[in-house]
Motif scaffolding. Structure first.
Motif, PDB file in Angstrom:
ATOM      1  N   ARG A  89      96.548  91.716  52.700  1.00  0.00           N
ATOM      2  CA  ARG A  89      96.920  92.509  51.527  1.00  0.00           C
ATOM      3  C   ARG A  89      96.137  92.048  50.389  1.00  0.00           C
ATOM      4  N   ASN A  90      95.266  92.658  50.053  1.00  0.00           N
ATOM      5  CA  ASN A  90      94.239  92.127  48.738  1.00  0.00           C
ATOM      6  C   ASN A  90      95.332  92.589  47.449  1.00  0.00           C
ATOM      7  N   LEU A  91      95.493  91.633  46.695  1.00  0.00           N
ATOM      8  CA  LEU A  91      96.453  91.871  45.609  1.00  0.00           C
ATOM      9  C   LEU A  91      95.784  92.120  44.163  1.00  0.00           C
TER      10      LEU A  91
ATOM     11  N   THR B  37      98.535  91.209  59.019  1.00  0.00           N
ATOM     12  CA  THR B  37      97.508  91.896  58.127  1.00  0.00           C
ATOM     13  C   THR B  37      97.358  91.003  56.880  1.00  0.00           C
TER      14      THR B  37
ATOM     15  N   CYS C 247      95.256  87.151  47.925  1.00  0.00           N
ATOM     16  CA  CYS C 247      95.543  87.875  49.141  1.00  0.00           C
ATOM     17  C   CYS C 247      97.062  87.493  49.501  1.00  0.00           C
TER      18      CYS C 247
ATOM     19  N   MET D   3      94.617  97.826  43.657  1.00  0.00           N
ATOM     20  CA  MET D   3      95.140  98.918  43.945  1.00  0.00           C
ATOM     21  C   MET D   3      94.881 100.391  43.527  1.00  0.00           C
TER      22      MET D   3
ATOM     23  N   THR E  92     102.895  97.093  47.281  1.00  0.00           N
ATOM     24  CA  THR E  92     101.972  97.116  48.177  1.00  0.00           C
ATOM     25  C   THR E  92     102.406  96.507  49.456  1.00  0.00           C
ATOM     26  N   LEU E  93     103.640  95.583  49.324  1.00  0.00           N
ATOM     27  CA  LEU E  93     104.256  94.792  50.626  1.00  0.00           C
ATOM     28  C   LEU E  93     105.259  95.578  51.096  1.00  0.00           C
TER      29      LEU E  93
END
Length: 204
Positions: free
Chosen positions: A140-142, A138, A132, A10, A93-94
């Motif tokens: 989301r790369n965490l 979609t 992810c 992030m 992020t989510l």
């Protein structure tokens, strides 16, 4: 020597590794294998059942695996702890106020990490793990976790967790308190870096 390394996707920062270890990797000797065989035979004779605490830090391999490596299990538990912390920090992020993780999901993830690393020359130490979450079609790369940054990685794992979106209840709770729940299933994609053409996918 540090065996784990976190890379925050992030903000791009590289925080120090949370784990330090002064001991070399330990492997089971043949004598210990024989001892395990004797103990297993004794437990079957007595009719005893394995003790399952259900905790992430507990044994991640099945009781009938005679070649389980306590050092690998401990290393795997540390990786799973990093995954758990990443999920706890993933609310921004989510775009939710709460993210619920199903019971035993992380334990199942740990078992699969051990399974996929069992045939690798360096075991789990040779892994790079991308975490992810699939949400609203979609990805989301965490997090990206290099288990041993001092070692040239031998394989790459992409762990894809999914947000529960089926049925009316997930939609209702999302609108009510802006909360999300992960599905109990997940997908793992394994790519051997020394054999780029070999791709292995498991979905649960």
């Amino acid at each position: 020597m540090s065996f784990l390394h976190e890379t925050r996707s992030m903000d791009g920062s590289f925080p120090p590794s949370p784990l330090e270890s002064d001991s070399a990797p330990k492997r089971l000797s043949w004598g210990k294998v024989l001892q395990k065989l004797a103990e297993l035979n004794h437990s079957q004779t007595e009719g005893s059942a394995p003790n399952d605490t259900g905790s992430v830090s507990g044994s991640l391999l099945s009781e009938d695996n005679l070649f389980s490596d306590p050092w690998e299990e401990r290393l795997c538990a540390d990786v799973v702890d990093i995954i758990a912390r990443s999920l706890a920090d993933a609310k921004v992020t989510l775009g939710c106020s709460k993210l619920t993780v199903p019971q035993h999901l992380l334990h199942h993830v740990g078992q699969e990490l051990l399974h996929l690393s069992a045939t690798e020359p360096c075991g789990l130490r040779g892994a790079v793990v991308d975490l992810c979450v699939e949400h609203d079609e979609t990805f989301r790369n965490l997090e990206q976790i290099a288990v041993d940054p001092c070692l040239v990685p031998t394989f790459h794992l992409t762990l894809v967790l999914r947000v529960e979106c089926r049925g009316l209840w997930p939609k209702f709770t999302r609108r009510l308190n802006n909360s999300l729940r992960l599905h109990s299933g997940f997908k793992v994609i394994k790519k051997k870096l020394y054999s780029p053409r070999e791709l292995f996918i498991e979905e649960f």
